[in-house]
Motif scaffolding. Structure first.
Motif, PDB file in Angstrom:
ATOM      1  N   LYS A 134       0.813  -1.352  -0.038  1.00 12.06           N
ATOM      2  CA  LYS A 134      -0.081   0.107  -0.026  1.00 12.06           C
ATOM      3  C   LYS A 134       0.918   1.297   0.048  1.00 12.06           C
ATOM      4  O   LYS A 134       2.006   1.170   0.223  1.00 12.06           O
ATOM      5  CB  LYS A 134      -0.831   0.059   1.223  1.00 12.06           C
ATOM      6  CG  LYS A 134      -1.947  -1.142   1.182  1.00 12.06           C
ATOM      7  CD  LYS A 134      -2.852  -1.079   2.483  1.00 12.06           C
ATOM      8  CE  LYS A 134      -4.171  -2.113   2.078  1.00 12.06           C
ATOM      9  NZ  LYS A 134      -4.889  -1.922   3.303  1.00 12.06           N
ATOM     10  N   LEU A 157       2.319   5.196  -7.780  1.00 17.79           N
ATOM     11  CA  LEU A 157       1.284   5.476  -8.057  1.00 17.79           C
ATOM     12  C   LEU A 157       1.294   6.162  -9.526  1.00 17.79           C
ATOM     13  O   LEU A 157       2.291   6.627  -9.900  1.00 17.79           O
ATOM     14  CB  LEU A 157       0.410   6.604  -7.166  1.00 17.79           C
ATOM     15  CG  LEU A 157       0.474   6.162  -5.778  1.00 17.79           C
ATOM     16  CD1 LEU A 157      -0.205   7.236  -4.934  1.00 17.79           C
ATOM     17  CD2 LEU A 157      -0.488   4.781  -5.952  1.00 17.79           C
ATOM     18  N   VAL A 185      -4.034   3.374  -0.473  1.00 15.40           N
ATOM     19  CA  VAL A 185      -4.206   2.770  -1.616  1.00 15.40           C
ATOM     20  C   VAL A 185      -3.083   1.592  -1.936  1.00 15.40           C
ATOM     21  O   VAL A 185      -2.112   1.966  -1.360  1.00 15.40           O
ATOM     22  CB  VAL A 185      -4.551   3.657  -2.861  1.00 15.40           C
ATOM     23  CG1 VAL A 185      -5.824   4.651  -2.675  1.00 15.40           C
ATOM     24  CG2 VAL A 185      -3.341   4.381  -3.335  1.00 15.40           C
ATOM     25  N   THR A 189      -2.252   2.126  -8.049  1.00 14.13           N
ATOM     26  CA  THR A 189      -3.385   2.910  -8.186  1.00 14.13           C
ATOM     27  C   THR A 189      -3.431   4.091  -9.090  1.00 14.13           C
ATOM     28  O   THR A 189      -2.478   4.803  -9.094  1.00 14.13           O
ATOM     29  CB  THR A 189      -4.169   3.089  -6.846  1.00 14.13           C
ATOM     30  OG1 THR A 189      -4.373   1.878  -6.130  1.00 14.13           O
ATOM     31  CG2 THR A 189      -5.382   3.910  -6.938  1.00 14.13           C
ATOM     32  N   THR A 190      -4.682   4.280  -9.964  1.00 12.56           N
ATOM     33  CA  THR A 190      -4.482   5.501 -10.738  1.00 12.56           C
ATOM     34  C   THR A 190      -4.961   6.627  -9.998  1.00 12.56           C
ATOM     35  O   THR A 190      -6.156   6.480  -9.132  1.00 12.56           O
ATOM     36  CB  THR A 190      -5.185   5.510 -11.836  1.00 12.56           C
ATOM     37  OG1 THR A 190      -4.715   4.439 -12.976  1.00 12.56           O
ATOM     38  CG2 THR A 190      -5.380   6.551 -12.668  1.00 12.56           C
TER      39      THR A 190
END
Length: 205
Positions: A134, A157, A185, A189-190
């Protein structure tokens, strides 16, 4: 093929951060800058190229007493899959399972078998357990599009513009972001960025 100058600058910066010289990074950043390639893939590809081309230290010789054809299993827990593969390759070992290159920098090794320090024969396989680590989303509002992309990439990211057209310039300003700052997140992740042209911000920053 169409070329995106913003992607080129970001890709070159990410490749340089892996220790590649500026001249080599300039040459290598061309491929991730092709417009038809999804932006997420461009960022991952630039990071992978940087790690592949970065200078590597000569591995230390095997400890005295290790028989020919034998090696010691290195510790790869906590490493990205891509880095784990490289370390095991230096130790003349293979990795199990094999995964697609686009996921190699977003998955992390959480366990391995055999464990660190175990004797193994050249070519043996080390089985790794993978997880998606994460990351905390940084705040990138009021930054330029380029600055935001680099900071997000440092966290694993990927920043993408909310509106794909017109193609944003690197000096456009981030007005909003989703997910918001501080949210935890999965890496990869976008983060969607709402951008404002520089001339709407009252002139150059």
């Amino acid at each position: 093929m169409p070329f995106d100058a913003t992607r080129f600058v970001v890709s070159r910066s990410l490749i340089e951060r892996e220790g590649v010289s500026q001249s080599d990074a300039t040459r290598l950043a061309i491929v991730p800058s092709i417009v038809q390639m999804p932006l997420v893939q461009s960022v991952v590809l630039a990071q992978a190229i940087g790690r592949r081309e970065a200078p590597t230290e000569t591995p230390a010789p095997s400890p005295t007493g290790t028989p020919q054809g034998q090696t010691l299993v290195p510790k790869v827990v906590g490493e990205t899959y891509a880095d784990a593969v490289e370390q095991l390759k230096l130790a003349r070992l293979q990795v199990e399972p094999e995964i697609a290159p686009e996921s190699a920098n977003t998955l992390e090794v959480s366990a391995q078998k055999p464990e660190e320090g175990v004797d193994a024969a050249d070519g043996d396989r080390v089985t790794v357990t993978l997880s998606s680590p994460k990351a905390e989303v940084p705040g990138v509002t009021d930054q330029t599009y380029f600055e935001a992309l680099v900071e997000l990439a440092d966290k694993g990211l990927c920043g993408v513009p909310h509106e794909p057209e017109p193609v944003p310039e690197s000096n456009w300003t981030v007005n909003e972001q989703e997910p918001s700052k501080g949210k935890e997140v999965l890496r990869g992740t976008t983060v969607t960025l709402t951008l404002v042209p520089d001339d709407e911000q009252g002139g150059p920053r």
